[in-house]
Design an enzyme around this catalytic site. Structure first.
Site, PDB file in Angstrom:
ATOM      1  N   SER A  27     -31.170 -41.376  23.448  1.00 17.28           N
ATOM      2  CA  SER A  27     -32.539 -41.413  22.906  1.00 17.28           C
ATOM      3  C   SER A  27     -33.420 -42.853  23.440  1.00 17.28           C
ATOM      4  CB  SER A  27     -32.738 -41.469  21.729  1.00 17.28           C
ATOM      5  OG  SER A  27     -32.386 -40.104  21.218  1.00 17.28           O
ATOM      6  N   GLN A  28     -35.016 -42.357  24.214  1.00 19.31           N
ATOM      7  CA  GLN A  28     -35.622 -43.414  23.992  1.00 19.31           C
ATOM      8  C   GLN A  28     -35.469 -44.267  22.569  1.00 19.31           C
ATOM      9  OE1 GLN A  28     -39.119 -42.301  25.220  1.00 19.31           O
ATOM     10  NE2 GLN A  28     -40.441 -44.236  25.009  1.00 19.31           N
TER      11      GLN A  28
END
Ligand code: SAH
Length: 221
Positions: free
Chosen positions: A70-71
């Site tokens: 994930s970012q």
């Protein structure tokens, strides 16, 4: 295997992490404990060495088995919403690279993380960096089922797009607990925070738009 060998964390990586943390602050992350955890974890360890130089940009990246890490903003946002306290029992759905699990563990949580892809689960089992976190327990299984044998949990975090709020995950939440789940179709999801009060009543809050890989049913060999 590459993932099993220690890698270098030098002044350049540390400098890039400081810049990342500054960028997250500017995007609205205000919990210093969350930011300190992100500053202390070498995100480049979780990625293929080919991505080493860009590991500290605020974006998602491909990992093994067609999945993503994930970012950082998303990791920080979800973690901040969980209000983690030391020794909180946290159930995570979607171990992926285990980066989110390490952020939770760094905050002192007891992490129970489920991954449905065998290849990814096995890949992460070789990962040298996880030896630093005996407070992370990983499971190969279907996140829709949760982990009944370890329930109830103080907190639940889902890191894949759920088409609906999985009922068993809400059941396995303690009264007074919190769950953070991106809910919606492939094209985009709303970040939902579910609050279970002391009497077991459930309230939902909607907290912005995100984009995750789908939460799929069943296990994948
Ligand atoms: N938390 C991860 C993000 C991984 S992306 C990280 O920090 O890197 C989402 C992950 O959820 C993928 O690895 C995917 O295989 C997994 N996943 C999808 N559906 C699932 C399910 N039903 N149960 C468990 N894991 C699931």
């Amino acid at each position: 295997m590459l993932h099993s060998k220690p890698r270098e964390d030098n002044y350049l990586h540390k400098g890039l992490r400081k810049q990342l943390v500054q960028a997250l602050r500017e995007k609205g992350i205000s919990d210093d404990r969350v930011l300190t955890a992100i500053e202390s974890i070498p995100r480049h360890f979780f990625l293929d060495p080919a991505f080493e130089r860009i590991a500290y940009e605020d974006r998602a990246f491909p990992i093994a088995a067609d999945q993503t890490i994930s970012q950082p903003f998303t990791v920080a946002f979800q973690t901040q919403l969980l209000e983690i306290k030391k020794f909180d029992k946290v159930l995570e759905i979607g171990t992926g690279s285990a980066y989110q699990a390490c952020v939770l563990a760094e905050l002192g949580a007891m992490v129970y993380s489920i991954e449905r892809q065998r290849a990814l689960y096995d890949f992460v089992s070789q990962f040298f960096f996880l030896k630093n976190y005996p407070n992370i327990k990983r499971f190969y299984g279907d996140g829709y089922e949760g982990l009944a044998s370890f329930a109830p949990f103080d907190k639940v975090i889902v890191t894949a797009a759920a088409p609906f709020i999985p009922p068993k995950l809400v059941e396995q939440l303690k009264p007074g607990g919190l769950a953070v789940i991106p809910v919606g179709k492939d094209g985009g999801q709303k970040m939902m925070r579910i609050v279970k009060d002391k009497d077991g009543r459930v309230k939902e809050e909607e907290l912005g738009d995100f984009l995750f890989v789908p939460m799929l049913t069943g296990k994948h060999r």
